[in-house]
Design a protein around this motif. Structure first.
Motif, PDB file in Angstrom:
ATOM      1  N   ILE A  22     -35.774  75.365   6.925  1.00  0.00           N
ATOM      2  CA  ILE A  22     -35.160  75.300   5.591  1.00  0.00           C
ATOM      3  C   ILE A  22     -35.606  74.044   4.853  1.00  0.00           C
ATOM      4  O   ILE A  22     -36.062  74.106   3.701  1.00  0.00           O
ATOM      5  CB  ILE A  22     -33.630  75.357   5.715  1.00  0.00           C
ATOM      6  CG1 ILE A  22     -33.194  76.716   6.290  1.00  0.00           C
ATOM      7  CG2 ILE A  22     -32.965  75.120   4.368  1.00  0.00           C
ATOM      8  CD1 ILE A  22     -31.715  76.800   6.596  1.00  0.00           C
ATOM      9  N   THR A  23     -35.479  72.893   5.497  1.00  0.00           N
ATOM     10  CA  THR A  23     -35.829  71.637   4.827  1.00  0.00           C
ATOM     11  C   THR A  23     -37.318  71.556   4.527  1.00  0.00           C
ATOM     12  O   THR A  23     -37.718  71.098   3.447  1.00  0.00           O
ATOM     13  CB  THR A  23     -35.399  70.444   5.682  1.00  0.00           C
ATOM     14  OG1 THR A  23     -35.992  70.544   7.000  1.00  0.00           O
ATOM     15  CG2 THR A  23     -33.887  70.399   5.830  1.00  0.00           C
ATOM     16  N   SER A  24     -38.160  72.009   5.438  1.00  0.00           N
ATOM     17  CA  SER A  24     -39.601  71.930   5.227  1.00  0.00           C
ATOM     18  C   SER A  24     -40.064  72.887   4.137  1.00  0.00           C
ATOM     19  O   SER A  24     -40.941  72.550   3.333  1.00  0.00           O
ATOM     20  CB  SER A  24     -40.342  72.220   6.537  1.00  0.00           C
ATOM     21  OG  SER A  24     -40.030  71.274   7.530  1.00  0.00           O
ATOM     22  N   THR A  25     -39.482  74.086   4.103  1.00  0.00           N
ATOM     23  CA  THR A  25     -39.888  75.063   3.090  1.00  0.00           C
ATOM     24  C   THR A  25     -39.511  74.592   1.693  1.00  0.00           C
ATOM     25  O   THR A  25     -40.319  74.665   0.758  1.00  0.00           O
ATOM     26  CB  THR A  25     -39.240  76.424   3.379  1.00  0.00           C
ATOM     27  OG1 THR A  25     -39.549  76.826   4.719  1.00  0.00           O
ATOM     28  CG2 THR A  25     -39.764  77.479   2.426  1.00  0.00           C
ATOM     29  N   ILE A  26     -38.293  74.108   1.544  1.00  0.00           N
ATOM     30  CA  ILE A  26     -37.858  73.633   0.226  1.00  0.00           C
ATOM     31  C   ILE A  26     -38.679  72.422  -0.211  1.00  0.00           C
ATOM     32  O   ILE A  26     -39.202  72.377  -1.338  1.00  0.00           O
ATOM     33  CB  ILE A  26     -36.356  73.303   0.258  1.00  0.00           C
ATOM     34  CG1 ILE A  26     -35.544  74.572   0.506  1.00  0.00           C
ATOM     35  CG2 ILE A  26     -35.918  72.643  -1.045  1.00  0.00           C
ATOM     36  CD1 ILE A  26     -34.052  74.320   0.684  1.00  0.00           C
ATOM     37  N   ALA A  27     -38.809  71.434   0.686  1.00  0.00           N
ATOM     38  CA  ALA A  27     -39.541  70.216   0.324  1.00  0.00           C
ATOM     39  C   ALA A  27     -41.020  70.499   0.110  1.00  0.00           C
ATOM     40  O   ALA A  27     -41.634  69.988  -0.841  1.00  0.00           O
ATOM     41  CB  ALA A  27     -39.358  69.162   1.419  1.00  0.00           C
ATOM     42  N   GLY A  28     -41.622  71.315   0.975  1.00  0.00           N
ATOM     43  CA  GLY A  28     -43.037  71.628   0.830  1.00  0.00           C
ATOM     44  C   GLY A  28     -43.339  72.375  -0.451  1.00  0.00           C
ATOM     45  O   GLY A  28     -44.360  72.110  -1.115  1.00  0.00           O
ATOM     46  N   TYR A  29     -42.474  73.304  -0.830  1.00  0.00           N
ATOM     47  CA  TYR A  29     -42.677  74.054  -2.070  1.00  0.00           C
ATOM     48  C   TYR A  29     -42.553  73.151  -3.289  1.00  0.00           C
ATOM     49  O   TYR A  29     -43.368  73.222  -4.220  1.00  0.00           O
ATOM     50  CB  TYR A  29     -41.663  75.192  -2.142  1.00  0.00           C
ATOM     51  CG  TYR A  29     -41.650  75.916  -3.470  1.00  0.00           C
ATOM     52  CD1 TYR A  29     -42.745  76.663  -3.894  1.00  0.00           C
ATOM     53  CD2 TYR A  29     -40.539  75.841  -4.307  1.00  0.00           C
ATOM     54  CE1 TYR A  29     -42.736  77.326  -5.120  1.00  0.00           C
ATOM     55  CE2 TYR A  29     -40.520  76.499  -5.526  1.00  0.00           C
ATOM     56  CZ  TYR A  29     -41.619  77.238  -5.928  1.00  0.00           C
ATOM     57  OH  TYR A  29     -41.611  77.885  -7.128  1.00  0.00           O
ATOM     58  N   ILE A  30     -41.544  72.293  -3.310  1.00  0.00           N
ATOM     59  CA  ILE A  30     -41.356  71.387  -4.449  1.00  0.00           C
ATOM     60  C   ILE A  30     -42.527  70.416  -4.573  1.00  0.00           C
ATOM     61  O   ILE A  30     -43.043  70.170  -5.674  1.00  0.00           O
ATOM     62  CB  ILE A  30     -40.023  70.635  -4.304  1.00  0.00           C
ATOM     63  CG1 ILE A  30     -38.853  71.609  -4.422  1.00  0.00           C
ATOM     64  CG2 ILE A  30     -39.905  69.537  -5.351  1.00  0.00           C
ATOM     65  CD1 ILE A  30     -37.503  70.979  -4.168  1.00  0.00           C
ATOM     66  N   LEU A  31     -42.969  69.860  -3.445  1.00  0.00           N
ATOM     67  CA  LEU A  31     -44.076  68.908  -3.486  1.00  0.00           C
ATOM     68  C   LEU A  31     -45.385  69.573  -3.910  1.00  0.00           C
ATOM     69  O   LEU A  31     -46.245  68.925  -4.521  1.00  0.00           O
ATOM     70  CB  LEU A  31     -44.246  68.254  -2.119  1.00  0.00           C
ATOM     71  CG  LEU A  31     -43.142  67.284  -1.684  1.00  0.00           C
ATOM     72  CD1 LEU A  31     -43.318  66.898  -0.230  1.00  0.00           C
ATOM     73  CD2 LEU A  31     -43.137  66.046  -2.566  1.00  0.00           C
TER      74      LEU A  31
END
Length: 290
Positions: free
Chosen positions: A101-110
């Motif tokens: 969850i954290t990696s998908t959200i952060a990776g998409y935003i970045l």
């Protein structure tokens, strides 16, 4: 004319033979190297079914001469091994889900909302990857103590909610696998950002998410230092901490340790076999270019 054709045919044949010989040599080398890699696991499983006398014999035997279930029965009877496996599995599964969850959200935003601040934030995230966990493990322990979550799966999760490599992996896959035109088309059709993220981005990251799930699961499954200080009661041990009990200051109970380790191999190997295709596909598609 015929001489030139024959000469050319011989040259082609020589090159083909050399290529086949090279490929055969590479296959033999990789096959031998692969056997050497799995040999310790084979001996580990074999030791679980050996008697103490056979275990100490030299040269070691791959196939037990007198197979016995005494080691496995002793482990299951004298230790809460199944409880330790359940603790490790719960911890690893919840940690993997949180990291997804954290990696998908952060990776998409970045990846899809670039700015100077995002570039600085991404550099900081990558810099944290070189900081050893032991550096901030003690302050994290006091935080878990203040929250009252010691000796619980929530205390274990406190140190394994975010993975910097996971954010990098998802960011790279979003950049190279999801075109901006697709997202813009969805926005023009009236789709919101949350709908785009859930219905478009996440399904297209299936391979990368599978690879990240395997990495995150095994990172938590094999964790030792953090569970060692957070779980202080025998019923709250993870499997890595529990296996350390078979080693004392003077001896190592090889029979029971091998039996317990062989039992622990089953869920981890089964998970990797089930998700191996996603793991290879996700890591291969990470991308090495911007």
């Amino acid at each position: 004319m015929s001489t030139d054709i024959e000469k050319h045919s011989r040259e082609v044949g020589d090159r083909t033979f050399k290529a086949r010989a090279t490929n055969l040599g590479i296959d033999l080398f990789l096959g031998l190297f692969g056997l050497l890699m799995i040999l310790p696991l084979v001996l580990l499983v074999a030791n679980a079914f050996k008697t103490p006398q056979e275990m100490l014999s030299w040269p070691p035997t791959v196939i037990p001469a007198q197979p016995t279930l005494a080691n496995i029965e002793a482990v299951l009877a004298d230790t809460p091994l199944l409880r330790w496996i359940f603790n490790s599995f719960s911890f690893a599964l919840l940690s993997a889900i949180a990291i997804l969850i954290t990696s998908t959200i952060a990776g998409y935003i970045l990846a899809k909302f670039p700015s100077r601040a995002m570039s600085v934030l991404f550099a900081i995230i990558l810099a944290t990857a070189i900081v050893p966990f032991e550096v901030y493990m003690i302050p994290l322990y006091f935080q878990a103590q203040s929250l009252g979550i010691l000796n619980s799966v929530w205390g274990l999760l406190l140190g394994y909610l975010v993975m910097s490599f996971g954010i990098f992996l998802i960011r790279q896959n979003v950049i190279h696998s999801i075109p901006d035109e697709l997202l813009e088309a969805a926005r023009i059709d009236g789709a919101g950002e949350i709908w785009i993220f859930i219905r478009i981005v996440v399904p297209l990251l299936r391979g990368a998410l599978g690879a990240l799930f395997v990495l995150a699961f095994f990172q938590a499954w094999t964790a030792f230092a953090w569970p060692l200080i957070v779980a202080t009661t025998k019923d709250s041990y993870t499997i890595e901490v529990g296996l350390a009990l078979f080693q004392t200051g003077f001896t190592v109970d090889l029979g029971r340790l091998s039996a317990a380790s062989a039992i622990v191999l089953v869920p981890s190997v089964a998970l990797f076999v089930f998700l191996r295709r996603n793991f290879v596909q996700g890591v291969a598609s990470t991308g090495l270019k911007e």
